[in-house]
Design a protein around this motif. Structure first.
Motif, short mmCIF file in Angstrom:
data_model
loop_
_atom_site.label_atom_id
_atom_site.label_comp_id
_atom_site.label_asym_id
_atom_site.label_seq_id
_atom_site.Cartn_x
_atom_site.Cartn_y
_atom_site.Cartn_z
N UNK A 182 0.84 -1.19 0.00
CA UNK A 182 0.00 0.00 0.00
C UNK A 182 0.87 1.25 0.00
N UNK A 183 0.37 2.31 -0.60
CA UNK A 183 1.15 3.54 -0.72
C UNK A 183 1.52 4.13 0.64
N UNK A 184 0.61 4.03 1.61
CA UNK A 184 0.91 4.59 2.93
C UNK A 184 2.07 3.85 3.57
N UNK A 185 2.07 2.53 3.48
CA UNK A 185 3.20 1.77 4.02
C UNK A 185 4.49 2.16 3.31
N UNK A 186 4.45 2.28 1.98
CA UNK A 186 5.63 2.64 1.23
C UNK A 186 6.17 4.00 1.66
N UNK A 187 5.28 4.94 1.90
CA UNK A 187 5.70 6.28 2.31
C UNK A 187 6.44 6.23 3.65
N UNK A 188 5.92 5.45 4.59
CA UNK A 188 6.57 5.33 5.89
C UNK A 188 7.92 4.61 5.76
N UNK A 189 7.95 3.52 5.00
CA UNK A 189 9.18 2.74 4.88
C UNK A 189 10.28 3.52 4.19
N UNK A 190 9.91 4.23 3.13
CA UNK A 190 10.90 4.86 2.27
C UNK A 190 11.31 6.24 2.75
N UNK A 191 10.37 6.97 3.36
CA UNK A 191 10.62 8.38 3.67
C UNK A 191 10.59 8.68 5.16
N UNK A 208 13.80 9.46 7.64
CA UNK A 208 13.81 10.86 8.08
C UNK A 208 13.91 10.95 9.60
N UNK A 209 13.17 10.10 10.30
CA UNK A 209 13.26 10.07 11.76
C UNK A 209 14.67 9.67 12.20
N UNK A 210 15.26 8.73 11.49
CA UNK A 210 16.63 8.32 11.84
C UNK A 210 17.60 9.48 11.60
#
Length: 332
Positions: free
Chosen positions: A219-228, A232-234
């Motif tokens: 899903x796009x939402x999962x991809x956004x969290x995984x990729x971005x 970014x938090x790290x």
């Protein structure tokens, strides 16, 4: 077979490759030769057969030049062309183009390994991509290779700063990777333990025996969290320079792809493996492969870069094929 099942990744779902009349994306994928070999086209092994070890040194010989090439180009440009680097948009386009080429090249490299060494859990067919999902998978892959360079440019690029890498780069990347894996671990675990979050992750788990390109079947939402979001938090926790972050992104892409390849190798990662292997905490390809064979609340191995957090929080699982007594003594 139901219509829903026919539209999901499954063994031999890519018979559409034999068609002469295909949309442009399907033709491009076929031309690039990045779809995985079928299970019956590769060597077959029982789970008791010895597993070759892909040494971290040989991984580094392949990956380090790829990871450092953007820095080398920037260094030459800065010292011999212009002390002011190009504007961020140009850098993003160039970096995106490079990651796209690297990603396709690395998938073909994974496919060559599969053709030589076979798949894990070889008695079960590997999932391939059906005609109806090829466009989605391709767009997700391109999206991921777009957002990662965008994150790097947004966080760390300064056109007036000279290219630089610290002698401590391996340690910096190791620490950054563990931090990124910590955030990813908890997000990933939440997706399995909370029904509301599982809604955004379950599509990715309809493939029980994934191959490299199915990294983008989500899903796009999962991809956004995984990729971005997670990287970014790290970066907010442990900032890296632009050149260090670029090197990390390239190697990180390779880890994501080989973690879904199913290749029957004891295949770790140069970012964390050399430091964690003496402690028995390194991650290998089989760890995430086993994660995919399970569903919602019965899964384990939530880390993607190491087994540190799974071990610490009690969610690690036992390997089947890549156990110490089943490894070959030689390295490839």
């Amino acid at each position: 077979m139901s219509a829903a099942s026919a539209n999901r990744p499954r063994p031999h779902a890519d018979t559409w490759l034999k068609n002469n009349s295909l949309p442009i994306i399907h033709r491009l994928i076929r031309f690039l030769e990045i779809l995985p070999p079928a299970s019956d086209e590769v060597p077959q092994h029982s789970m008791k057969d010895k597993v070759p070890v892909f040494s971290e040194l040989n991984q580094a010989l392949y990956l380090v030049p790829c990871a450092l090439l953007p820095f080398a180009v920037r260094y030459v440009y800065y010292h011999y062309v212009d002390h002011t680097m190009p504007n961020p948009w140009i850098v993003w386009v160039l970096l995106f183009s490079y990651t796209l080429v690297f990603g396709a090249r690395f998938v073909r490299f994974q496919n060559r390994l599969v053709k030589r060494y076979g798949y894990l859990d070889g008695g079960v067919g590997r999932d391939t991509i059906p005609y109806s999902q090829m466009t989605k998978v391709a767009m997700e892959a391109v999206g991921g290779l777009t957002l990662r360079p965008a994150l790097t440019v947004m966080c760390a690029y300064d056109r007036n700063a000279p290219p630089s890498l610290s002698a401590w780069l391996p340690i910096q990347l190791f620490v950054f990777t563990l931090i990124e894996d910590f955030y990813y671990y908890w997000l990933h675990r939440a997706c399995h333990e909370a029904q509301s979050a599982w809604h955004f992750h379950r599509l990715h788990h309809t493939t029980k025996h994934p191959t490299s390109l199915l990294l983008g079947y989500a899903d796009e939402i999962q991809e956004c969290f995984d990729i971005f979001i997670v990287p970014f938090m790290a970066w907010l926790t442990f900032p890296l320079s632009f050149d260090a972050m670029t090197a990390w992104i390239i190697i990180h892409i390779s880890i994501q792809l080989h973690g879904h390849s199913g290749v029957r190798l004891h295949y770790g990662t140069i970012l964390t493996g050399p430091y964690l292997r003496p402690l028995g905490l390194e991650l290998v390809c089989e760890d995430h492969d086993l994660h995919h064979r399970h569903g919602w609340k019965d899964s384990y191995n939530y880390g993607k870069q190491s087994r540190v957090w799974d071990t610490l929080f009690g969610t690690g699982g036992e390997r089947i094929e890549c156990v110490p007594e089943n490894l070959e003594n030689r390295f490839i």
